[in-house]
Structures are given as structure tokens and as C-alpha cells.
Design a protein around this motif. Structure first.
Motif, mmCIF file in Angstrom:
data_model
loop_
_atom_site.group_PDB
_atom_site.id
_atom_site.type_symbol
_atom_site.label_atom_id
_atom_site.label_comp_id
_atom_site.label_asym_id
_atom_site.label_seq_id
_atom_site.Cartn_x
_atom_site.Cartn_y
_atom_site.Cartn_z
ATOM 1 N N PRO A 248 0.828 -1.207 0.000
ATOM 2 C CA PRO A 248 0.000 0.000 0.000
ATOM 3 C C PRO A 248 0.862 1.256 0.000
ATOM 4 C CG PRO A 248 -0.741 -1.558 1.683
ATOM 5 C CD PRO A 248 0.568 -2.064 1.169
ATOM 6 N N THR B 159 -1.277 -7.139 -6.525
ATOM 7 C CA THR B 159 -2.183 -7.178 -5.394
ATOM 8 C C THR B 159 -2.700 -8.604 -5.218
ATOM 9 O OG1 THR B 159 -4.147 -6.677 -6.706
ATOM 10 C CG2 THR B 159 -2.892 -4.800 -5.850
ATOM 11 N N TRP C 111 -5.263 -3.242 1.026
ATOM 12 C CA TRP C 111 -4.750 -2.757 -0.270
ATOM 13 C C TRP C 111 -5.429 -3.570 -1.356
ATOM 14 C CZ3 TRP C 111 -2.850 1.212 -2.528
ATOM 15 C CH2 TRP C 111 -1.995 1.158 -3.637
#
Length: 283
Positions: free
Chosen positions: A125, A217, A224
Motif C-alpha cells: 500500500p 495485489t 490494499w
């Protein structure tokens, strides 16, 4: 595979050297050490010469430095890049970082753009932790100091990093986490302060980074999300996002093949768009 040490402002950093090709640095996440990359090393080492870092306070690296911040880690990373240049003749690297390593890579790419060819930031993040998480970590640290990574401390760490499926069905991943925590011991507390509590907003870095960036991700890390990463990527010079399925914080441990495929595809795409200089590609 060979190993060597690099003196830095955060102490002696141990680095493993494996593979063939242009140099790439791998810097791991919190609560683990360089062993967290072991499942992806065979796939990535076929395309890059990997320099796999035990971050300060972790693994085989020195554990005497006091807690610092991401900027200090980026300064240490700069020294590691210089040492790698002495070994393989290249003063530019591809950077692959997970969480803590992603933040260090972003900072370094922003302040030393000539050092980073491409940047892969996994589960990283760009904003600092929120108040609720900060409060939980501060409550956890005294217990960590007393009992180490056992009991409720182990439970908090393992549930934060791994999905339920990994914890129940992947004993090798769990064993790698336990080993990393055992080797690092209570020195991990300085790393927690540095990489989590002292983490600052990296929006400024995103605005300055000029190298190609891949945000990796996962579909199970609420802090995040893929959507948040794409929003940040859209504001950057050359950034994109890819989602690893059935993983939480360390996709290289939970989903190694998906992770290898994502990184190799990114490297291949960027090589087609901007071939590496001959002096780098030949190393």
C-alpha cells in the motif's frame, strides 16, 4: 547459489546470488526473511540474476541497528545496488519487493531513478497504516518481546499474512514463516517499527517514479485492494496492476506460480517496449 555481505548504514546485510541474466533485487515482506522467495526463485532465476536480500534485522543479516524508517532502508538499498554493480558490472537493477520491500523499492526509484530499471511492488500500500492497525501492533509488541512469536503473537502474524486455506493446507508455507520468525527472533521488533509503524505516505514517490511499475495485489488483503492499486497506478507515469488469486500478503509463498507468471510477463512486456542496453543484458 552464493552469498555475500554488504556493509550498510543499517548494519551488515546478507545477500544470496543465484541465476543468470540482468540483475534483479528481491526484498521480502515483514515477519519473514529471504527464504520467503524460495518458491519463486527457480522460475525467476531463469530470466534474471537474482540478488535475494535478508533485510535488516532479518535472516542472516546483522541485527544490532536501532529501528529506522523506509528512507534509511532505501539508503541501505542504494549501497546494496552499488555492491551488486561491483560484482556484475551493472549499475541498474530490476526491483522486486513484497510489502516492506515494495515500499523500499518505491522510495529508491523515486529518489534514484537511474538505479531502477523496473519495479514490482507486491502487496505494498502506498499509504501509511490506519489508526486501528497501529493500535493493535503497539499492543502486540510488548507481548512479542516477552514470549516471542508464539501463542497469540503467532496467531496474529499467521492470520494477517496467510489465508485460511494456506494455514490449513500448506504446511511448507507455514514452516517457512515459522523458520523466518525463529531465525530473526526478537530483532524483528525493530523491523516492525521500521517497516510498519514508521511507514509514511508514499504518494509523493508514486508521483516521481518514472520507471515501469507493476503493482501485484491479492484478492484477500483488505488493506490494499486491486481497485485501490489501480487508482494509484492511473496517476503514475507507467504503472499497472495485476491480481493474484487466493493469497493475502505474500503471494510468492501462497501462489508461487501465479507470482512467477506475473513478474515474467511484466519483464517480457517491458523488454519488448524498451530493450535493455547491451551492457546490462549481457551480464
Amino acid at each position: 547459489m552464493t552469498g555475500f555481505d554488504v556493509p550498510t548504514r543499517l548494519g551488515r546485510i546478507h545477500v544470496r546470488d543465484v541465476g543468470e541474466g540482468p540483475p534483479a533485487i528481491l526484498w521480502h515482506s515483514m515477519f519473514v526473511d529471504s527464504g520467503s522467495w524460495d518458491r519463486v526463485v527457480p522460475g525467476l532465476a531463469a530470466r534474471r540474476r537474482l540478488f535475494i536480500v535478508d533485510a535488516p534485522w532479518c535472516g542472516a543479516s546483522e541485527k544490532s541497528a536501532g529501528a529506522a524508517n523506509i528512507e534509511a532502508c532505501a539508503d541501505a538499498a542504494r549501497e546494496i545496488v552499488a555492491a551488486i554493480g561491483d560484482r556484475c558490472g551493472s549499475d541498474v537493477v530490476d526491483w522486486v519487493g513484497n510489502a516492506w520491500g515494495g515500499h523500499v523499492g518505491m522510495h529508491l526509484a523515486a529518489v534514484e531513478p537511474s538505479l531502477i530499471n523496473t519495479l514490482v511492488a507486491m502487496s505494498a500500500p502506498t499509504r501509511p497504516i490506519d489508526r486501528a492497525l497501529r493500535r493493535r501492533i503497539k499492543l502486540l509488541l510488548p507481548m512479542y518481546r516477552v514470549i516471542g512469536a508464539r501463542g497469540p503473537v503467532w496467531s496474529a502474524i499467521s492470520t494477517t499474512l496467510f489465508t485460511d486455506r494456506t494455514r490449513s493446507d500448506d504446511p511448507e508455507a507455514v514452516a517457512l514463516l515459522r523458520r523466518g520468525l525463529r531465525v530473526s527472533g526478537r530483532s524483528m521488533i525493530a523491523a516492525i517499527r521500521t517497516a510498519i509503524l514508521n511507514r509514511t505516505d508514499l504518494a509523493w514517490a508514486g508521483a516521481r517514479i518514472t520507471c515501469p511499475v507493476l503493482f501485484v495485489t491479492t484478492d484477500d488483503r483488505g488493506e490494499w485492494t486491486p481497485e485501490e492499486a489501480r487508482e494509484v497506478a492511473d496517476t503514475m507515469h507507467d504503472a499497472r496492476e495485476i491480481t493474484i488469486r487466493e493469497a493475502r500478503v505474500i503471494p510468492a509463498l501462497e501462489q508461487p506460480q501465479q507470482t512467477v507468471d506475473a513478474v515474467l510477463d511484466f519483464w517480457a512486456q517491458k523488454a519488448e517496449e524498451s530493450p535493455l542496453p547491451a551492457t546490462i543484458a549481457d551480464n
